[in-house]
Design a protein around this motif. Sequence first.
Motif, PDB file in Angstrom:
ATOM      1  N   ALA A   1       0.854  -1.184   0.000  1.00 10.75           N
ATOM      2  CA  ALA A   1       0.000   0.000   0.000  1.00 10.75           C
ATOM      3  C   ALA A   1       0.891   1.235   0.000  1.00 10.75           C
ATOM      4  CB  ALA A   1      -0.904  -0.002   1.225  1.00 10.75           C
ATOM      5  N   SER A   2       0.458   2.206  -0.710  1.00  8.81           N
ATOM      6  CA  SER A   2       1.253   3.419  -0.786  1.00  8.81           C
ATOM      7  C   SER A   2       1.111   4.208   0.508  1.00  8.81           C
ATOM      8  CB  SER A   2       0.805   4.276  -1.968  1.00  8.81           C
ATOM      9  OG  SER A   2      -0.483   4.789  -1.716  1.00  8.81           O
ATOM     10  N   ILE A   3       2.028   5.108   0.732  1.00  3.61           N
ATOM     11  CA  ILE A   3       1.985   5.944   1.926  1.00  3.61           C
ATOM     12  C   ILE A   3       0.730   6.816   1.905  1.00  3.61           C
ATOM     13  CG2 ILE A   3       3.360   7.800   0.945  1.00  3.61           C
ATOM     14  CD1 ILE A   3       3.605   6.580   4.542  1.00  3.61           C
ATOM     15  N   ARG A   4       0.295   7.212   0.704  1.00  3.52           N
ATOM     16  CA  ARG A   4      -0.919   8.023   0.589  1.00  3.52           C
ATOM     17  C   ARG A   4      -2.130   7.242   1.071  1.00  3.52           C
ATOM     18  NH1 ARG A   4      -1.872  11.287  -4.749  1.00  3.52           N
ATOM     19  NH2 ARG A   4       0.003  12.175  -3.859  1.00  3.52           N
ATOM     20  N   THR A   5      -2.213   5.968   0.715  1.00  6.34           N
ATOM     21  CA  THR A   5      -3.319   5.121   1.168  1.00  6.34           C
ATOM     22  C   THR A   5      -3.280   4.972   2.683  1.00  6.34           C
ATOM     23  OG1 THR A   5      -3.250   3.902  -0.911  1.00  6.34           O
ATOM     24  CG2 THR A   5      -4.394   2.856   0.937  1.00  6.34           C
ATOM     25  N   PHE A   6      -2.089   4.790   3.219  1.00  4.81           N
ATOM     26  CA  PHE A   6      -1.927   4.651   4.665  1.00  4.81           C
ATOM     27  C   PHE A   6      -2.386   5.918   5.384  1.00  4.81           C
ATOM     28  CE2 PHE A   6       0.720   5.472   8.410  1.00  4.81           C
ATOM     29  CZ  PHE A   6       0.323   4.410   9.200  1.00  4.81           C
ATOM     30  N   ILE A   7      -1.955   7.059   4.903  1.00  5.68           N
ATOM     31  CA  ILE A   7      -2.316   8.323   5.546  1.00  5.68           C
ATOM     32  C   ILE A   7      -3.812   8.573   5.426  1.00  5.68           C
ATOM     33  CG2 ILE A   7      -2.056  10.841   5.378  1.00  5.68           C
ATOM     34  CD1 ILE A   7       0.910  10.324   4.742  1.00  5.68           C
ATOM     35  N   THR A   8      -4.378   8.286   4.274  1.00  7.48           N
ATOM     36  CA  THR A   8      -5.819   8.465   4.083  1.00  7.48           C
ATOM     37  C   THR A   8      -6.604   7.594   5.051  1.00  7.48           C
ATOM     38  OG1 THR A   8      -5.474   8.960   1.746  1.00  7.48           O
ATOM     39  CG2 THR A   8      -7.694   8.301   2.392  1.00  7.48           C
ATOM     40  N   THR A   9      -6.192   6.347   5.201  1.00  3.64           N
ATOM     41  CA  THR A   9      -6.860   5.441   6.128  1.00  3.64           C
ATOM     42  C   THR A   9      -6.707   5.925   7.566  1.00  3.64           C
ATOM     43  OG1 THR A   9      -6.454   3.593   4.638  1.00  3.64           O
ATOM     44  CG2 THR A   9      -6.981   3.045   6.920  1.00  3.64           C
ATOM     45  N   LEU A  10      -5.512   6.363   7.924  1.00  5.94           N
ATOM     46  CA  LEU A  10      -5.255   6.852   9.273  1.00  5.94           C
ATOM     47  C   LEU A  10      -6.106   8.078   9.584  1.00  5.94           C
ATOM     48  CD1 LEU A  10      -3.613   6.681  11.878  1.00  5.94           C
ATOM     49  CD2 LEU A  10      -1.893   8.135  10.781  1.00  5.94           C
ATOM     50  N   VAL A  11      -6.151   9.026   8.665  1.00  7.95           N
ATOM     51  CA  VAL A  11      -6.954  10.231   8.871  1.00  7.95           C
ATOM     52  C   VAL A  11      -8.431   9.878   8.980  1.00  7.95           C
ATOM     53  CG1 VAL A  11      -7.716  12.377   7.765  1.00  7.95           C
ATOM     54  CG2 VAL A  11      -5.284  11.813   7.840  1.00  7.95           C
ATOM     55  N   SER A  12      -8.889   8.946   8.163  1.00 10.37           N
ATOM     56  CA  SER A  12     -10.279   8.526   8.213  1.00 10.37           C
ATOM     57  C   SER A  12     -10.617   7.917   9.573  1.00 10.37           C
ATOM     58  CB  SER A  12     -10.551   7.515   7.105  1.00 10.37           C
ATOM     59  OG  SER A  12     -11.843   7.004   7.209  1.00 10.37           O
ATOM     60  N   ARG A  13      -9.749   7.086  10.074  1.00 12.76           N
ATOM     61  CA  ARG A  13     -10.002   6.457  11.382  1.00 12.76           C
ATOM     62  C   ARG A  13      -9.942   7.468  12.513  1.00 12.76           C
ATOM     63  NH1 ARG A  13      -7.200   0.484  10.870  1.00 12.76           N
ATOM     64  NH2 ARG A  13      -8.573  -0.208   9.197  1.00 12.76           N
ATOM     65  N   LEU A  14      -9.028   8.436  12.418  1.00 19.97           N
ATOM     66  CA  LEU A  14      -8.960   9.481  13.432  1.00 19.97           C
ATOM     67  C   LEU A  14     -10.220  10.342  13.402  1.00 19.97           C
ATOM     68  CD1 LEU A  14      -5.223  10.603  13.228  1.00 19.97           C
ATOM     69  CD2 LEU A  14      -6.343   9.360  15.077  1.00 19.97           C
ATOM     70  N   ASN A  15     -10.735  10.619  12.214  1.00 23.95           N
ATOM     71  CA  ASN A  15     -11.987  11.372  12.103  1.00 23.95           C
ATOM     72  C   ASN A  15     -13.139  10.600  12.718  1.00 23.95           C
ATOM     73  OD1 ASN A  15     -11.010  13.689  10.897  1.00 23.95           O
ATOM     74  ND2 ASN A  15     -11.322  12.918   8.815  1.00 23.95           N
ATOM     75  N   ASP A  16     -13.201   9.298  12.461  1.00 23.42           N
ATOM     76  CA  ASP A  16     -14.255   8.468  13.054  1.00 23.42           C
ATOM     77  C   ASP A  16     -14.174   8.497  14.581  1.00 23.42           C
ATOM     78  OD1 ASP A  16     -15.162   7.784  10.543  1.00 23.42           O
ATOM     79  OD2 ASP A  16     -14.195   5.808  10.524  1.00 23.42           O
ATOM     80  N   LEU A  17     -12.970   8.372  15.102  1.00 24.23           N
ATOM     81  CA  LEU A  17     -12.776   8.394  16.547  1.00 24.23           C
ATOM     82  C   LEU A  17     -13.178   9.750  17.118  1.00 24.23           C
ATOM     83  CD1 LEU A  17     -11.726   6.925  19.047  1.00 24.23           C
ATOM     84  CD2 LEU A  17      -9.462   7.823  18.508  1.00 24.23           C
ATOM     85  N   SER A  18     -12.797  10.801  16.455  1.00 22.00           N
ATOM     86  CA  SER A  18     -13.153  12.150  16.892  1.00 22.00           C
ATOM     87  C   SER A  18     -14.670  12.347  16.878  1.00 22.00           C
ATOM     88  CB  SER A  18     -12.472  13.177  15.982  1.00 22.00           C
ATOM     89  OG  SER A  18     -12.902  14.466  16.289  1.00 22.00           O
ATOM     90  N   ASN A  19     -15.323  11.867  15.840  1.00 18.74           N
ATOM     91  CA  ASN A  19     -16.782  11.985  15.758  1.00 18.74           C
ATOM     92  C   ASN A  19     -17.472  11.199  16.861  1.00 18.74           C
ATOM     93  OD1 ASN A  19     -16.604  13.642  13.511  1.00 18.74           O
ATOM     94  ND2 ASN A  19     -16.882  11.959  12.059  1.00 18.74           N
ATOM     95  N   ARG A  20     -16.975  10.022  17.164  1.00 21.44           N
ATOM     96  CA  ARG A  20     -17.560   9.220  18.252  1.00 21.44           C
ATOM     97  C   ARG A  20     -17.398   9.916  19.597  1.00 21.44           C
ATOM     98  NH1 ARG A  20     -16.184   2.852  17.153  1.00 21.44           N
ATOM     99  NH2 ARG A  20     -17.165   2.750  15.111  1.00 21.44           N
ATOM    100  N   PHE A  21     -16.219  10.488  19.824  1.00 24.26           N
ATOM    101  CA  PHE A  21     -15.957  11.182  21.078  1.00 24.26           C
ATOM    102  C   PHE A  21     -16.855  12.409  21.205  1.00 24.26           C
ATOM    103  CE2 PHE A  21     -13.439  14.066  23.801  1.00 24.26           C
ATOM    104  CZ  PHE A  21     -13.414  13.273  24.939  1.00 24.26           C
ATOM    105  N   ALA A  22     -17.006  13.155  20.112  1.00 22.26           N
ATOM    106  CA  ALA A  22     -17.875  14.332  20.131  1.00 22.26           C
ATOM    107  C   ALA A  22     -19.314  13.925  20.428  1.00 22.26           C
ATOM    108  CB  ALA A  22     -17.788  15.071  18.802  1.00 22.26           C
ATOM    109  N   ARG A  23     -19.761  12.815  19.840  1.00 20.51           N
ATOM    110  CA  ARG A  23     -21.116  12.325  20.094  1.00 20.51           C
ATOM    111  C   ARG A  23     -21.277  11.907  21.551  1.00 20.51           C
ATOM    112  NH1 ARG A  23     -26.079  13.015  19.880  1.00 20.51           N
ATOM    113  NH2 ARG A  23     -27.327  11.155  19.999  1.00 20.51           N
ATOM    114  N   LEU A  24     -20.270  11.258  22.114  1.00 20.81           N
ATOM    115  CA  LEU A  24     -20.313  10.857  23.519  1.00 20.81           C
ATOM    116  C   LEU A  24     -20.463  12.084  24.411  1.00 20.81           C
ATOM    117  CD1 LEU A  24     -18.776   8.174  25.427  1.00 20.81           C
ATOM    118  CD2 LEU A  24     -17.798  10.379  26.009  1.00 20.81           C
TER     119      LEU A  24
END
Length: 80
Positions: free
Chosen positions: A18-41
């Motif tokens: 996987a390219s570094i771009r794919t890795f970073i995109t996945t990482l940012v997506s997961r961090l956004n999901d985590l942030s959204n869950r925390f905000a909802r909590l």
Amino acid sequence: MAYSLSPAPSAVERPPKASIRTFITTLVSRLNDLSNRFARLLAVREERRMLLRMSDQQLADIGITRAQAEEEYRQSFPLR
């Protein structure tokens, strides 16, 4: 000695890395999901606190009792 274009028999096919771009995109997506869950909590906890600050008349207007409001608030901190 003859050279062949085919890979050596001992070579193992590996999936492309996987390219570094794919890795970073996945990482940012997961961090956004985590942030959204925390905000909802935090939003749900604040809504439950608001229930406790309401008067009995306000609670009756929305159709719940003081005991139900307190039970809902306790769900913010499940004891397991």
